[in-house]
Design a protein around this motif. Structure first.
Motif, mmCIF file in Angstrom:
data_model
loop_
_atom_site.group_PDB
_atom_site.id
_atom_site.type_symbol
_atom_site.label_atom_id
_atom_site.label_comp_id
_atom_site.label_asym_id
_atom_site.label_seq_id
_atom_site.Cartn_x
_atom_site.Cartn_y
_atom_site.Cartn_z
ATOM 1 N N VAL A 49 72.436 -128.677 -2.191
ATOM 2 C CA VAL A 49 73.690 -127.928 -2.263
ATOM 3 C C VAL A 49 74.614 -128.449 -1.178
ATOM 4 N N SER A 50 75.858 -128.753 -1.535
ATOM 5 C CA SER A 50 76.825 -129.225 -0.557
ATOM 6 C C SER A 50 77.385 -128.065 0.258
ATOM 7 N N MET A 52 80.204 -127.825 1.307
ATOM 8 C CA MET A 52 81.602 -127.668 0.913
ATOM 9 C C MET A 52 81.762 -127.011 -0.453
ATOM 10 N N ASP A 53 80.648 -126.777 -1.152
ATOM 11 C CA ASP A 53 80.694 -126.130 -2.467
ATOM 12 C C ASP A 53 80.461 -124.631 -2.277
ATOM 13 N N ALA A 55 81.149 -121.964 -4.002
ATOM 14 C CA ALA A 55 80.600 -121.206 -5.127
ATOM 15 C C ALA A 55 79.090 -121.403 -5.216
ATOM 16 N N ALA A 56 78.640 -122.645 -5.017
ATOM 17 C CA ALA A 56 77.201 -122.927 -5.072
ATOM 18 C C ALA A 56 76.474 -122.265 -3.900
ATOM 19 N N PRO A 76 82.952 -127.155 6.601
ATOM 20 C CA PRO A 76 83.094 -125.932 5.803
ATOM 21 C C PRO A 76 83.799 -124.804 6.544
#
Length: 432
Positions: A49-50, A52-53, A55-56, A76
């Motif tokens: 999982v990034s 910067m994502d 939502a994830a 982030p």
């Protein structure tokens, strides 16, 4: 207290050291590192999982019943992770400031203005854009060389130029404003050069006036022995720092730490997390070079080795807004880290080099940074800084010997490292 599942965001040596320390906590349920690296799996579970994502990350927090999020790196936070999670999952504490607080690192201009308004000692400065280029070139002429030019925004640690020639500084200012560092240098901060010796001070704050100061460290940025070569993300670090004595640290706390914490509250900024103070000792006086809004790398590797107590408890209390009576103590021993880096770093370098030898030395801990497990199951290089060889000894000299001995036990093609980490501090200690 019930056990807590923790999500640590990041993939470098800093996150490896944090994962190592978090894994020792009796309060820890499961530790997840997103995305982690080739070594962090020994202390928790890596997740693809990034950071910067957002939502994830939100979905991961739900799926894994996360009770504490710790942001390892700044990207982030500067992008607003804490604000996003406060909106979507307000019940989950986050170790990391809101976007307004992350601007202390995200914008050099904001940080300098903050220091000026709150009376925090720092170098004289002015900020310029493309429209005020001529004024900037005139301002350079009012300063004594060398000239310090800083990209306002994040530039992966490479947005600072120190130049001896006025003509070259004027040329570089124009190039920076013309996109040398992309949008990060659309504004450039020019400041007077400070001569002294640097150190890193780390503070945990809870957003309500509570703070704790962690062990002091010194890192080594130049690529080559003798502080020569290009600037890097850091080739090694040492803690404690001989010149950061009780008298110096009293000044740091009274003149820098307290005004910073109070200033954030006065400005209405909810800052719960780490504050990194990049300091320089000018004569006997501390001054701020920069703020970062997370722990430093490679300083985290030595700070975590000396830090005593429960890191989960400390981070959870800060993220919940109340450090209460939690005490921070540290070992009297010395910690050293020496970084094994890829050939060519910090310039172009190859990846995918197989790492061989003993990766579990007796007297050191290897904090992986740029490593990954390839499809064949082999550990290979994946970055410029590859492994931080970290040791805790009775003295700096003892810890250095441990790290260099352990460095000799593994290898990869093109590997190099500095051979003189900590020698300046040993010389200072011998002169006292």
């Amino acid at each position: 207290m019930d056990k807590v599942n923790v999500l640590l965001l990041g993939s470098g040596g800093r996150e490896s050291a944090l994962a190592w320390k978090l894994s020792q906590s009796p309060l820890l349920g499961q530790l997840y590192i997103a995305p982690g690296n080739g070594g962090t799996g020994q202390w928790g579970e890596n997740l693809a999982v990034s950071p910067m994502d957002f939502a994830a990350i939100t979905q991961t927090i739900k799926d894994k019943s996360i009770g504490l999020v710790i942001a390892g790196n700044e990207d982030p936070l500067v992008a607003g992770l804490s604000d996003y999670l406060a909106t979507h999952l307000p019940e989950v504490p986050v170790m990391g400031p809101v976007k307004a607080g992350a601007a202390l690192e995200g914008s050099k201009d904001f940080a300098k203005d903050f220091m000026t308004r709150h009376g925090i000692p720092t170098a004289r400065y002015r900020s310029f854009t493309r429209e005020t280029l001529a004024e900037g070139q005139d301002f350079l002429a009012t300063l004594q060389p060398p000239y310090v030019l800083k990209a306002d925004g994040l530039a992966a640690g490479k947005g600072v130029l120190i130049i001896d020639s006025l003509d070259e500084a004027r040329k570089s200012l124009a190039e920076m404003l013309d996109g040398m560092f992309g949008a990060s240098s659309s504004t450039v901060v020019i400041e007077e050069y400070l001569s002294g010796i640097e150190c890193s001070v780390f503070v945990v704050t809870d957003g309500h006036g509570g703070y704790r100061i962690l062990p002091v460290a010194k890192d080594y940025k130049r690529a080559l022995d003798g502080d020569k070569g290009l600037n890097t993300g850091g080739m090694g670090a040492v803690s404690p720092v001989v010149f950061a004595d009780d008298e110096f640290m009293t000044k740091v706390e009274e003149r820098i730490v307290r005004p910073t914490v109070k200033g954030l509250i006065a400005d209405g900024i909810d800052y719960r997390g780490f504050i990194f103070l990049g300091l320089i000792k000018v004569g006997d006086e501390p001054m701020v070079i920069e703020y970062n809004v997370r722990m430093g790398d490679p300083e985290t590797e030595v700070v975590m080795m000396r830090l005593e107590g429960d890191l989960v408890e400390l981070c959870l209390a800060a993220a919940n807004g109340d450090l209460g009576d939690i005490r921070v103590t540290h070992s009297d021993k010395a910690a050293v880290t020496v970084i094994a880096v890829s050939g060519g770093y910090p310039g172009a370098y190859s990846k995918g080099k197989t790492i061989t030898g003993n990766l579990n030395p007796t007297n050191s801990t290897l904090f992986h940074a740029g490593t990954q497990i390839n499809t064949d199951g082999d550990l290979v290089t994946s970055g410029g800084r590859v492994i931080a060889v970290s040791s805790l000894g009775e003295t700096v000299k003892d810890a250095l010997k441990m790290s260099y001995d352990s460095m000799s036990e593994f290898d990869f093609e093109g590997r190099f490292f500095r051979h003189d980490i900590g020698q300046d501090l040993l010389a200072l200690a011998n002169n006292d």
